[in-house]
Structures are given as structure tokens and as C-alpha cells.
Design a protein around this motif. Structure first.
Motif, PDB file in Angstrom:
ATOM      1  N   ARG A 322     -24.757  26.807  -5.694  1.00 58.56           N
ATOM      2  CA  ARG A 322     -26.054  26.247  -5.308  1.00 58.56           C
ATOM      3  C   ARG A 322     -25.872  24.952  -4.529  1.00 58.56           C
ATOM      4  N   SER A 323     -24.833  24.193  -4.865  1.00 59.51           N
ATOM      5  CA  SER A 323     -24.626  22.888  -4.224  1.00 59.51           C
ATOM      6  C   SER A 323     -23.960  22.987  -2.860  1.00 59.51           C
ATOM      7  N   GLY A 324     -23.455  24.154  -2.514  1.00 62.62           N
ATOM      8  CA  GLY A 324     -22.821  24.302  -1.205  1.00 62.62           C
ATOM      9  C   GLY A 324     -21.753  25.377  -1.195  1.00 62.62           C
ATOM     10  N   LEU A 325     -21.157  25.565  -0.035  1.00 62.93           N
ATOM     11  CA  LEU A 325     -20.046  26.496   0.142  1.00 62.93           C
ATOM     12  C   LEU A 325     -18.763  25.682   0.131  1.00 62.93           C
ATOM     13  N   TYR A 326     -17.830  26.034  -0.748  1.00 66.00           N
ATOM     14  CA  TYR A 326     -16.568  25.310  -0.879  1.00 66.00           C
ATOM     15  C   TYR A 326     -15.425  26.200  -0.395  1.00 66.00           C
ATOM     16  N   LEU A 327     -14.588  25.621   0.445  1.00 64.88           N
ATOM     17  CA  LEU A 327     -13.421  26.326   0.951  1.00 64.88           C
ATOM     18  C   LEU A 327     -12.165  25.670   0.400  1.00 64.88           C
ATOM     19  N   TYR A 328     -11.252  26.481  -0.151  1.00 61.48           N
ATOM     20  CA  TYR A 328      -9.961  25.975  -0.601  1.00 61.48           C
ATOM     21  C   TYR A 328      -8.941  27.100  -0.503  1.00 61.48           C
ATOM     22  N   ARG A 329      -7.693  26.722  -0.490  1.00 67.59           N
ATOM     23  CA  ARG A 329      -6.602  27.678  -0.280  1.00 67.59           C
ATOM     24  C   ARG A 329      -6.441  28.603  -1.481  1.00 67.59           C
ATOM     25  N   GLU A 330      -6.186  29.877  -1.180  1.00 72.55           N
ATOM     26  CA  GLU A 330      -5.840  30.827  -2.241  1.00 72.55           C
ATOM     27  C   GLU A 330      -4.541  30.420  -2.933  1.00 72.55           C
ATOM     28  N   ARG A 331      -4.300  30.976  -4.109  1.00 71.74           N
ATOM     29  CA  ARG A 331      -3.101  30.634  -4.867  1.00 71.74           C
ATOM     30  C   ARG A 331      -1.912  31.537  -4.532  1.00 71.74           C
ATOM     31  N   ARG A 332      -2.039  32.457  -3.619  1.00 69.69           N
ATOM     32  CA  ARG A 332      -0.937  33.377  -3.315  1.00 69.69           C
ATOM     33  C   ARG A 332      -0.137  32.898  -2.105  1.00 69.69           C
ATOM     34  N   GLY A 333       1.141  33.331  -2.077  1.00 72.49           N
ATOM     35  CA  GLY A 333       1.980  33.068  -0.912  1.00 72.49           C
ATOM     36  C   GLY A 333       2.300  31.613  -0.668  1.00 72.49           C
ATOM     37  N   LEU A 334       2.304  30.805  -1.695  1.00 74.03           N
ATOM     38  CA  LEU A 334       2.585  29.381  -1.541  1.00 74.03           C
ATOM     39  C   LEU A 334       4.090  29.144  -1.647  1.00 74.03           C
ATOM     40  N   PRO A 335       4.672  28.374  -0.743  1.00 77.32           N
ATOM     41  CA  PRO A 335       6.138  28.261  -0.680  1.00 77.32           C
ATOM     42  C   PRO A 335       6.704  27.099  -1.493  1.00 77.32           C
ATOM     43  N   LEU A 372      -5.903  14.454  -9.908  1.00 87.32           N
ATOM     44  CA  LEU A 372      -6.737  14.608  -8.714  1.00 87.32           C
ATOM     45  C   LEU A 372      -8.213  14.381  -8.987  1.00 87.32           C
ATOM     46  N   CYS A 373      -8.632  14.522 -10.223  1.00 89.86           N
ATOM     47  CA  CYS A 373     -10.059  14.620 -10.519  1.00 89.86           C
ATOM     48  C   CYS A 373     -10.890  13.413 -10.109  1.00 89.86           C
ATOM     49  N   ALA A 374     -10.428  12.235 -10.443  1.00 95.01           N
ATOM     50  CA  ALA A 374     -11.285  11.058 -10.322  1.00 95.01           C
ATOM     51  C   ALA A 374     -11.852  10.877  -8.925  1.00 95.01           C
ATOM     52  N   GLY A 375     -10.977  10.840  -7.912  1.00 90.92           N
ATOM     53  CA  GLY A 375     -11.464  10.591  -6.557  1.00 90.92           C
ATOM     54  C   GLY A 375     -12.373  11.679  -6.029  1.00 90.92           C
ATOM     55  N   PRO A 376     -11.930  12.949  -5.990  1.00 84.71           N
ATOM     56  CA  PRO A 376     -12.786  14.014  -5.458  1.00 84.71           C
ATOM     57  C   PRO A 376     -14.087  14.182  -6.233  1.00 84.71           C
ATOM     58  N   ILE A 377     -14.039  14.079  -7.568  1.00 80.92           N
ATOM     59  CA  ILE A 377     -15.268  14.256  -8.340  1.00 80.92           C
ATOM     60  C   ILE A 377     -16.252  13.131  -8.039  1.00 80.92           C
ATOM     61  N   ALA A 378     -15.737  11.907  -7.922  1.00 78.74           N
ATOM     62  CA  ALA A 378     -16.614  10.783  -7.565  1.00 78.74           C
ATOM     63  C   ALA A 378     -17.222  10.986  -6.189  1.00 78.74           C
ATOM     64  N   ALA A 379     -16.486  11.702  -5.305  1.00 78.73           N
ATOM     65  CA  ALA A 379     -16.993  11.958  -3.953  1.00 78.73           C
ATOM     66  C   ALA A 379     -17.909  13.173  -3.896  1.00 78.73           C
ATOM     67  N   GLY A 380     -18.057  13.875  -5.027  1.00 76.83           N
ATOM     68  CA  GLY A 380     -19.020  14.980  -5.056  1.00 76.83           C
ATOM     69  C   GLY A 380     -18.425  16.361  -5.170  1.00 76.83           C
ATOM     70  N   LEU A 381     -17.126  16.487  -5.388  1.00 78.53           N
ATOM     71  CA  LEU A 381     -16.503  17.803  -5.512  1.00 78.53           C
ATOM     72  C   LEU A 381     -16.578  18.233  -6.980  1.00 78.53           C
ATOM     73  N   PRO A 382     -17.140  19.408  -7.259  1.00 75.65           N
ATOM     74  CA  PRO A 382     -17.236  19.859  -8.650  1.00 75.65           C
ATOM     75  C   PRO A 382     -15.870  19.947  -9.324  1.00 75.65           C
ATOM     76  N   GLU A 383     -15.839  19.610 -10.611  1.00 68.27           N
ATOM     77  CA  GLU A 383     -14.577  19.610 -11.342  1.00 68.27           C
ATOM     78  C   GLU A 383     -13.927  20.981 -11.338  1.00 68.27           C
ATOM     79  N   ALA A 384     -14.718  22.028 -11.428  1.00 66.55           N
ATOM     80  CA  ALA A 384     -14.164  23.389 -11.425  1.00 66.55           C
ATOM     81  C   ALA A 384     -13.465  23.697 -10.103  1.00 66.55           C
ATOM     82  N   ILE A 385     -13.982  23.181  -9.000  1.00 65.94           N
ATOM     83  CA  ILE A 385     -13.354  23.390  -7.694  1.00 65.94           C
ATOM     84  C   ILE A 385     -12.048  22.613  -7.630  1.00 65.94           C
TER      85      ILE A 385
END
Length: 453
Positions: A322-335, A372-385
Motif C-alpha cells: 500500500r505504501s509503494g512499490l519496492y525494488l530489491y535484488r533477488e537472493r539467487r545467483g549472488l557471488p 542496516l535497519c536504523a538508517g533505512p527505516i528512519a528514511a521510510g523503508l519498511p523493516e520487512a523490506i
């Protein structure tokens, strides 16, 4: 040597090359050293001679020319041709260097591989010399061929029809400019013939095993310079609109994720909105190109549905809430990548990491969400993301070790950035916490009407 000598055109046409060179020099913000990529073929040789004439006779004495020949070592004759070009430049008083492509060559995709190597070598030489830019001899014929190839690959949209830009930033460090995009190859050859100059013809230019050669031989020879102007302007305007949309509706979180406002995600059917979202997805996914037609169709269908949920495409998770569309990298194929002392590497095509320490450093995925949580969450990124995205970034993000530096890589723009996309690229760079890209040394022909191309 030319394969055949057509009758020279009238003098006014012969010297259009020099007039074009003078207009080009007039477009520079400040004069300086210019590096010309010269193979000994008609286009690059004509470019060098036209610029040399413009500097000698046209009041541009503050400019200096240098030249570089890249010997791809694909033909026995290439070393001789490079030596001949060096001798030719020496007679003109122009500094010349040769760089050779050593090592094994790929069995397939040789032209694409050669292009990457060529521009990398040219960029190295330009930086060593302190050149403002690199010039290539691409012509109106090359432009028409490029667009014909894109049409054949079912890319008839405005972006593809714009063809080659008059300038491209290479490796984030040097601009490659194309002053002769408005001239036909025949005009350049007529100019050379008027000077009693010959040129080398690369036999690969007649090899129908290459797509460009097939297109060149099969397409119509009637090409008007102005037929590409509208498409180029459309692409520039699209980039401008995308930049505005991103400025209003996108938020970056230090390479961890991107948030897109619901209003932008909801207008995915609009071409510029789609381009904005797919550009961000390409950067998050570490891709050098936006998603292809099939993948883009799946993304569009998902977003057009208007429902919350997640889908993965192009190595990216599209997480709609509801708060927006979030884009982040998948967990596969990471080197896992080991960086030697005083070395650097691009991890997952998304982060440029340097190691100035005395020991090798191995980069693996999986940051600690707690760090990682403190900065991004304070900036508005949901904790689950944050927790989901943390699995796909370097493990030390949030607590960078001494001797390690990290910055976001933007694969979509970092290797080759066409000038008409620069405004969009700068906005993307800002979203990912990076400086703007290097501006071109010349005024923008589309926006400032300098008219040199």
C-alpha cells in the motif's frame, strides 16, 4: 588503398568535411587536446585531415590533435596498417600511439568484444594524454545501418530509432564524440580524393557473416541527415521526462532498495513511466540493459493489476504494498568475490568495491539486517523490506571494514552512456548516492542548438 576511386564531387561538397570540423570545434566549452581514433580507413582518416585543416586555417590554434590506432590483431595486415597510420600522422606533426589487443579472441561475438576492448584502450590513452575527448569517424551511413539493424530486431520504438548519439560517455571517464554523423561516407571519400589521399579498406567490411555488413549491402543508399533528428529529440525528451518522474516519485536507500510511489507504479502503461521503472529495475538487478519485451510485459501486467503482492523478474523482486512499490535484488545467483590487496572489483554488477588493505578480502552476500535497519527505516523503508533486501547486498554493508571502500555501480549507464540519456542517468546516480556523470566537453546539439553534428 581504396578499392575503387569514384569521380570526385564538386569542390563545395568536398570541403563540407572541413566546414563540419570547424562547427564541431566551435561547440567546445574550452579548447584542449583531442584524441582521434584512426584506423586508416576513409572515415577516420578524413576526420583527422578535416580537423587538422580546421585547426591550421580556421582560427582554432588553441586545439591540439593526437591520434590512436587500435590494432585488434585479427588480420595479418593490421600491424602494417597501424605502422602506416603512425607514419602518416608523424608527417602531419600529430602525436600517434598504437595499442594492440593481445590475448585470445572469442570464437563468437567478435565484433562486440572488439568494441569493448577498443574503447577501453582508447579511454586509457586519452586519460594518459589528458585529452578532453575521443573522436570517431562514424558517418550518416553508419547511423542508417544502426537503425536498420534495430528495426530488424523488432525495436521500432522512438528510443531505438534515435540511433547512435553524437556523444557517448565510456567507463564514466571519457566522452567519445562523433562529429561526422551528418556526413555521408561518399562525401568524406571525395574530400580525401581531392587531397590525393588513399585509405585502407578492411576486408571484414565485405564479410556478410557480420550483421552490419549484410545491412550495409542490402539497404537503400538514400539517407537524409535530418530523418533521425526527430527520433533523437524524442529520446532526449523521454529521458528528461523520466528524470522528472524519478525526482518526484522515487526514493533510493543506499543501494539496498528503491521505493516507487504508487502514483508512478499505477501508470506503468505510460511509456515514460515504464521506462523509469525498468531503468531502476535494471540498476537493482545489475543489468546493462532494461528488461526485454517479454519480461517487461510480465512486469507491466503485474503492476497494471493494481494488487499488492510480489513477483521476481530480471533478478529483481517487485514488492508492491500500500505504501509503494519496492525494488530489491533477488537472493539467487549472488557471488563470492575475492579482491586482492590494492585491487578493486564490481560485485554482482551492483557495487564497486576497492581493497586498499594488505590482505585479500572476500566479498559475499548477506548483510546483518540489524546493522542496516536504523538508517533505512528512519528514511521510510519498511523493516520487512530491509530484512529481505539485506540478504542480497555485501555482508559488511552497514559496517564497512577499514581499508575497504564501496560505492554503487550503475551497470545501465557506467560502460556506455549515450548523451541523450545523460539527464536520466544523473537522476539515477543521485538516487543511488553517487555523483553526477562527467559532463561532455561540448555544448548539447539538441538542447543548445550548437548544430555541429
Amino acid at each position: 588503398m581504396p578499392a575503387d576511386h569514384a569521380a570526385p564531387q564538386p569542390v563545395s561538397a568536398q570541403h563540407r568535411a572541413v566546414a563540419t570540423a570547424k562547427r564541431f570545434l566551435s561547440s567546445f566549452k574550452t579548447p584542449g587536446l583531442i584524441l582521434i581514433a584512426i584506423s586508416g580507413g576513409s572515415d577516420s582518416k578524413g576526420l583527422l585531415l578535416a580537423l587538422h585543416a580546421a585547426i591550421s586555417t580556421g582560427g582554432f590554434s588553441a586545439f591540439t590533435l593526437a591520434a590512436c590506432t587500435v590494432d585488434h590483431a585479427l588480420r595479418l595486415e593490421s600491424a602494417y596498417e597501424a605502422h602506416a597510420v603512425a607514419t602518416f600522422c608523424s608527417a602531419l606533426g600529430i602525436t600517434h600511439v598504437t595499442r594492440r589487443w593481445n590475448g585470445e579472441k572469442p570464437a563468437t561475438g567478435i565484433q562486440a568484444a572488439a568494441r569493448l576492448v577498443r574503447y577501453g584502450l582508447l579511454a586509457d590513452v586519452a586519460q594518459t594524454m589528458g585529452a578532453q575527448c575521443i573522436l570517431t569517424g562514424h558517418t550518416l551511413d553508419d547511423q542508417a545501418e544502426t537503425i536498420a539493424m534495430r528495426k530488424a530486431r523488432s525495436e521500432p520504438d522512438a528510443l531505438g530509432l534515435a540511433g547512435m548519439a553524437d556523444g557517448t560517455l565510456v567507463d564514466r571517464r571519457i566522452w567519445v564524440l562523433r562529429p561526422f554523423l551528418g556526413l555521408r561516407r561518399g562525401e568524406i571519400r571525395d574530400y580525401l580524393l581531392s587531397l590525393n589521399e588513399n585509405w585502407f579498406d578492411d576486408p571484414s567490411n565485405a564479410n556478410r557473416g557480420f550483421e552490419r555488413v549484410r545491412v550495409r549491402q542490402d539497404m537503400s543508399k538514400h539517407v537524409a541527415p535530418n530523418q533521425f533528428t526527430a527520433a533523437a529529440m524524442s529520446r532526449y525528451k523521454s529521458a528528461e521526462q523520466v528524470a522528472a518522474l524519478l525526482a518526484c516519485h522515487a526514493t533510493g536507500f543506499n543501494g539496498l532498495a528503491v521505493r516507487i510511489d504508487p502514483v508512478l507504479a499505477g501508470t506503468i502503461a505510460d511509456p515514460d513511466s515504464q521506462r523509469a521503472i525498468l531503468a531502476l529495475a535494471a540498476v537493482i538487478g545489475g543489468r546493462s540493459h532494461p528488461a526485454g519485451r517479454e519480461t517487461a510485459g510480465r512486469i507491466t501486467a503485474f503492476l497494471a493489476g493494481g494488487q499488492d503482492g510480489r513477483m521476481a523478474a530480471g533478478r529483481v523482486v517487485f514488492d508492491r504494498r500500500r505504501s509503494g512499490l519496492y525494488l530489491y535484488r533477488e537472493r539467487r545467483g549472488l557471488p563470492d568475490v575475492t579482491i586482492p590487496p590494492s585491487g578493486k572489483a564490481i560485485w554482482d554488477h551492483r557495487f564497486l568495491i576497492s581493497n586498499s588493505g594488505p590482505e585479500p578480502f572476500t566479498v559475499r552476500p548477506g548483510a546483518d539486517p540489524a546493522l542496516l535497519c536504523a538508517g533505512p527505516i528512519a528514511a521510510g523503508l519498511p523493516e520487512a523490506i530491509v530484512k529481505r533486501a539485506a540478504a542480497s547486498v555485501p555482508f559488511f554493508l552497514g559496517n564497512v571494514p577499514q581499508g575497504i571502500t564501496i560505492e554503487p555501480a550503475i551497470s545501465l549507464c557506467d560502460t556506455f552512456l549515450p548523451r541523450f540519456d545523460l539527464i536520466m542517468a544523473d537522476r539515477i546516480a543521485a538516487l543511488f548516492g553517487r555523483d553526477r556523470f562527467v559532463p561532455p566537453p561540448v555544448h548539447d546539439v539538441l538542447t543548445e542548438k550548437s548544430g555541429w553534428a
